[in-house]
Design a protein around this motif. Structure first.
Motif, short mmCIF file in Angstrom:
data_model
loop_
_atom_site.label_atom_id
_atom_site.label_comp_id
_atom_site.label_asym_id
_atom_site.label_seq_id
_atom_site.Cartn_x
_atom_site.Cartn_y
_atom_site.Cartn_z
N TRP A 161 -0.77 -16.76 -20.04
CA TRP A 161 -0.75 -16.74 -21.33
C TRP A 161 0.00 -17.84 -21.29
CZ3 TRP A 161 2.09 -11.99 -23.30
CH2 TRP A 161 1.56 -11.30 -22.59
N HIS A 162 -0.72 -17.54 -22.49
CA HIS A 162 -1.08 -19.22 -24.21
C HIS A 162 -0.58 -19.10 -25.72
CE1 HIS A 162 -4.12 -17.32 -24.39
NE2 HIS A 162 -5.08 -17.72 -25.26
N TRP A 163 -0.55 -19.55 -26.30
CA TRP A 163 -0.21 -19.72 -27.24
C TRP A 163 -1.64 -20.86 -27.98
CZ3 TRP A 163 1.21 -22.99 -30.77
CH2 TRP A 163 2.33 -24.86 -30.53
N HIS A 164 -2.09 -20.32 -29.06
CA HIS A 164 -2.66 -21.61 -30.45
C HIS A 164 -2.05 -21.63 -31.66
CE1 HIS A 164 -5.99 -18.14 -29.85
NE2 HIS A 164 -5.26 -18.25 -28.45
N THR A 193 -6.29 -29.16 -37.19
CA THR A 193 -5.77 -29.82 -36.10
C THR A 193 -5.41 -29.03 -36.04
OG1 THR A 193 -5.48 -31.77 -37.02
CG2 THR A 193 -4.47 -31.67 -34.85
N GLY A 194 -5.29 -29.05 -34.15
CA GLY A 194 -4.63 -27.37 -34.27
C GLY A 194 -3.78 -27.49 -32.61
N LEU A 195 -2.98 -27.17 -32.41
CA LEU A 195 -2.21 -26.40 -31.32
C LEU A 195 -2.88 -25.83 -29.65
CD1 LEU A 195 1.34 -27.71 -32.71
CD2 LEU A 195 -0.32 -29.74 -31.41
N VAL A 196 -2.74 -26.03 -28.54
CA VAL A 196 -2.95 -25.28 -28.09
C VAL A 196 -1.35 -25.18 -26.81
CG1 VAL A 196 -4.07 -25.84 -26.02
CG2 VAL A 196 -4.07 -23.81 -26.35
N GLN A 197 -1.24 -23.99 -26.30
CA GLN A 197 -0.34 -24.14 -25.01
C GLN A 197 -0.10 -23.66 -23.64
OE1 GLN A 197 4.00 -24.32 -25.56
NE2 GLN A 197 4.55 -25.80 -23.78
N LYS A 248 1.71 -21.03 -20.37
CA LYS A 248 2.80 -20.89 -19.94
C LYS A 248 2.95 -22.07 -18.54
CE LYS A 248 6.29 -18.17 -20.65
NZ LYS A 248 6.20 -17.87 -21.74
N ASN A 249 4.44 -23.20 -19.28
CA ASN A 249 4.50 -24.14 -18.87
C ASN A 249 4.19 -25.52 -18.03
OD1 ASN A 249 6.58 -21.89 -16.96
ND2 ASN A 249 5.33 -21.10 -15.42
N GLY A 250 2.80 -25.36 -19.34
CA GLY A 250 2.34 -26.01 -19.49
C GLY A 250 2.40 -26.90 -20.86
N GLU A 251 1.73 -28.55 -20.81
CA GLU A 251 2.14 -29.43 -21.63
C GLU A 251 1.40 -28.44 -23.35
OE1 GLU A 251 3.35 -33.41 -21.89
OE2 GLU A 251 4.65 -32.10 -20.73
N VAL A 252 1.98 -28.92 -24.57
CA VAL A 252 1.49 -28.47 -25.95
C VAL A 252 -0.29 -29.37 -25.52
CG1 VAL A 252 1.47 -28.57 -28.28
CG2 VAL A 252 4.18 -27.75 -27.15
N LYS A 253 -0.59 -29.12 -26.49
CA LYS A 253 -2.20 -30.04 -26.35
C LYS A 253 -2.47 -30.02 -27.81
CE LYS A 253 -4.40 -29.72 -21.71
NZ LYS A 253 -4.37 -28.86 -20.98
N VAL A 254 -2.69 -31.75 -28.46
CA VAL A 254 -3.47 -31.45 -29.57
C VAL A 254 -4.63 -31.37 -30.09
CG1 VAL A 254 -3.73 -32.82 -31.82
CG2 VAL A 254 -2.42 -32.86 -30.39
N LEU A 255 -5.47 -30.47 -30.80
CA LEU A 255 -7.18 -29.72 -31.26
C LEU A 255 -7.56 -30.86 -32.19
CD1 LEU A 255 -6.60 -26.17 -30.37
CD2 LEU A 255 -7.29 -27.92 -28.64
N ARG A 256 -9.07 -30.74 -32.17
CA ARG A 256 -9.51 -31.44 -32.74
C ARG A 256 -10.92 -30.83 -32.84
NH1 ARG A 256 -5.82 -34.90 -35.30
NH2 ARG A 256 -4.80 -35.65 -34.03
N PRO A 257 -11.76 -31.29 -34.63
CA PRO A 257 -12.95 -30.16 -34.42
C PRO A 257 -14.61 -31.03 -33.50
CG PRO A 257 -11.97 -31.18 -36.86
CD PRO A 257 -11.01 -31.71 -35.75
N GLY A 258 -14.18 -29.51 -33.48
CA GLY A 258 -15.42 -30.08 -31.40
C GLY A 258 -15.34 -29.72 -30.63
N ASP A 259 -13.32 -29.68 -30.49
CA ASP A 259 -12.93 -29.70 -28.85
C ASP A 259 -13.65 -27.90 -28.75
OD1 ASP A 259 -12.28 -31.34 -29.14
OD2 ASP A 259 -9.92 -31.24 -29.55
#
Ligand code: MN
Length: 132
Positions: free
Chosen positions: A91-94, A65-69, A71-82
């Motif tokens: 600018w972003h992080w994961h 289970t991952g996370l990505v965001q 700059k100025n956006g919401e944190v989104k949850v990542l699932r296998p296959g996404d």
């Protein structure tokens, strides 16, 4: 034809990551091709620092289970296959969620000149803990 044998897993640098992250090169740089692919293994809670890519980047989640965001956006949850695409210069992080490992393929291109990526501040616990 060029055979690219498996190279040793390396640890992600403390300048670019928070927590323990391990990187396997999937596609090496070849002079005639700008394509780059890494398999990046994040331990629970580990994440990249804030950064941007000159020519954009695809992330394809393989496990966990991952996370990505961005700059100025919401944190989104990542699932296998996404698969996530981040536009050039954004600018972003994961990383992994708090309670799960996460592995993604990172697929990007080197620009014809200049840096592939810019790196900035670490993602603070406060920023990280805004996850849904
Ligand atoms: Mn990225």
């Amino acid at each position: 034809m060029i055979v690219q044998p498996k190279i040793n897993t390396r640890k992600g640098s403390a300048e670019m990551f928070t927590g323990d992250v391990y990187i396997d090169t999937v596609v090496y740089s070849v002079e005639s091709s700008p394509i780059r692919v890494n398999s990046v293994h994040f331990t629970p809670g580990a994440r990249t620092a804030w950064h941007s890519h000159a020519v954009g980047q695809y992330l394809h989640v393989v496990e966990g289970t991952g996370l990505v965001q961005e700059k100025n956006g919401e944190v989104k949850v990542l699932r296998p296959g996404d698969t996530i695409y981040t536009e050039p210069g954004i600018w972003h992080w994961h990383g992994a969620s708090k309670d799960s490992f996460m592995t993604h393929l990172a697929i990007w291109e080197a620009p014809s000149t200049g840096k592939e990526s810019d790196w900035g501040e670490h993602v603070s616990d406060e920023e990280y803990n805004r996850q849904p």
